[in-house]
Design an enzyme around this catalytic site. Structure first.
Site, mmCIF file in Angstrom:
data_model
loop_
_atom_site.group_PDB
_atom_site.id
_atom_site.type_symbol
_atom_site.label_atom_id
_atom_site.label_comp_id
_atom_site.label_asym_id
_atom_site.label_seq_id
_atom_site.Cartn_x
_atom_site.Cartn_y
_atom_site.Cartn_z
ATOM 1 C CG HIS A 143 -2.086 0.895 1.136
ATOM 2 N ND1 HIS A 143 -2.362 1.662 0.025
ATOM 3 C CD2 HIS A 143 -3.069 1.185 2.037
ATOM 4 C CE1 HIS A 143 -3.456 2.375 0.246
ATOM 5 N NE2 HIS A 143 -3.904 2.100 1.449
ATOM 6 C CG ASP A 238 -3.851 -2.349 8.713
ATOM 7 O OD1 ASP A 238 -4.993 -1.856 8.822
ATOM 8 O OD2 ASP A 238 -3.426 -2.870 7.658
ATOM 9 C CB CYS A 278 -3.565 2.691 7.038
ATOM 10 S SG CYS A 278 -4.133 1.029 7.430
ATOM 11 N NE ARG A 306 -3.609 7.321 0.966
ATOM 12 C CZ ARG A 306 -4.453 6.287 0.806
ATOM 13 N NH1 ARG A 306 -5.035 5.754 1.858
ATOM 14 N NH2 ARG A 306 -4.675 5.771 -0.396
#
Ligand code: CP
Ligand code: NVA
Length: 319
Positions: A143, A238, A278, A306
């Site tokens: 990612h 995560d 994230c 982002r």
């Protein structure tokens, strides 16, 4: 000359794919971070910056998304371009049209393609057959867009990257992989703590350790979350069950039960540690409410970045 004016002159990233950070040099990644910071400032000051004017970017989604979809759509718009949301349910790829044909056709309409999918090979194949830049918006393996934004965020908070320690606690998944590669490239020590059977891909660990020789970063995988978090500047976690692994949720809850980032574990980190995730997050599983909603948490700053990091990426690759 500002960085945005230099875009594609100094680093010539024009036309490149962005599949994993392994493909980019330390200097190129640092350049993208600096450009993201400059683009963020421009946006906050209301300065126009539209290198994608007249350009169209296709966004292929074979998995769900909140941040990636919205930040790519908004980012393309802010850069003066147009974004197309292409869900697997609506395009022929979802009915068996080949990646090669999809890539060939889309390259005749679009100036860039972002894809979020399961197998990493699909991203690689799309890039192989497309004649326009392909950006990995998440695969089972990596990612990189998230990690570019994450290191931008850490850099903004700490004013440096080299020599910092990032502890990643939990599943050795796409996030763990890209954080190890990104850390290795940027000189950030990355210590991953995962339970048995859920460690990161050993080949990626070896690759990251090889890359790290040039930057001095220490990349390690340990069992004990306390050992990973010891003196960390950043604690990252995560979800325990990533997209595609939902049916393993119960088994994983059991396997990961000693891997929650909570107040007790966070005490092992530096007092001014940053908590990162994230997102989406499962409070009470991989992280306690107290930590994710506490004063060290910077989850919304990283989510915001982002937008800025991907604008930098699109400006450099497609602009
Ligand atoms: N972090 C991230 O990629 O979020 P989405 O799945 O919502 O895009
Ligand atoms: N590891 C998670 C990340 C989501 C942004 C997943 O792949 O579902």
């Amino acid at each position: 000359m500002s960085l945005s004016e230099q875009t594609n002159k100094c680093f010539n990233l024009s036309g490149r794919d962005f599949i994993e950070l392994t493909d980019y040099t330390t200097e190129e990644i640092q350049y993208l971070i600096d450009l993201a910071i400059e683009i963020k400032r421009k946006q906050k000051n209301g300065e126009e910056y539209q290198p994608l004017k007249g350009k169209t970017v296709g966004l292929i989604f074979e998995k769900s998304s909140t941040r990636t979809r919205v930040s790519f759509e908004v980012g393309t718009y802010q850069l003066g371009g147009h974004a197309l949301f292409l869900s697997k349910n609506d395009i022929q790829l979802g009915r068996g049209e080949t990646i090669a044909d999809t890539a060939g056709v889309m390259s005749r309409y679009l100036d860039g393609i972002m894809i979020r999918t399961f197998g990493h090979d699909k991203v690689v194949d799309l890039a192989r057959y497309a004649t326009v830049p392909v950006i990995n918006g998440l695969s089972d393996l990596a990612h990189p867009c998230q990690v570019l934004a994450d290191f931008q965020t850490i850099y903004e908070y700490k004013g440096e990257l080299k020599g910092l320690k990032l502890a990643y606690v939990g599943d050795g998944n796409n996030m763990a992989h890209s954080l190890m590669i990104g850390g290795a490239k940027l000189g950030v020590h990355v210590s991953v703590a995962s339970p048995e059977g859920y460690e990161p891909d050993p080949q990626i660990v070896v690759d990251a350790q090889e890359i790290a020789k040039a930057t001095g970063a220490v990349i390690e995988v340990v069992r004990d979350p306390k050992a990973a978090v010891q003196d960390a500047d950043v604690i990252y976690t995560d979800v325990w069950a990533s997209m595609g692994f939902e049916e393993e949720q119960k088994t994983r809850e059991n396997a990961f039960k000693d891997y929650q980032v909570d107040e007790q574990l966070a005490k092992c980190a530096k007092p001014d540690y940053l908590f990162m995730h994230c997102l989406p997050a499962h409070r009470g599983e991989e992280v306690s409410e107290g930590v994710i909603d506490g004063e060290n948490s910077i989850i919304f700053d990283q989510a915001e970045n982002r937008l800025h990091a991907q604008k930098a990426l699109m400006a450099a690759l497609i602009g």
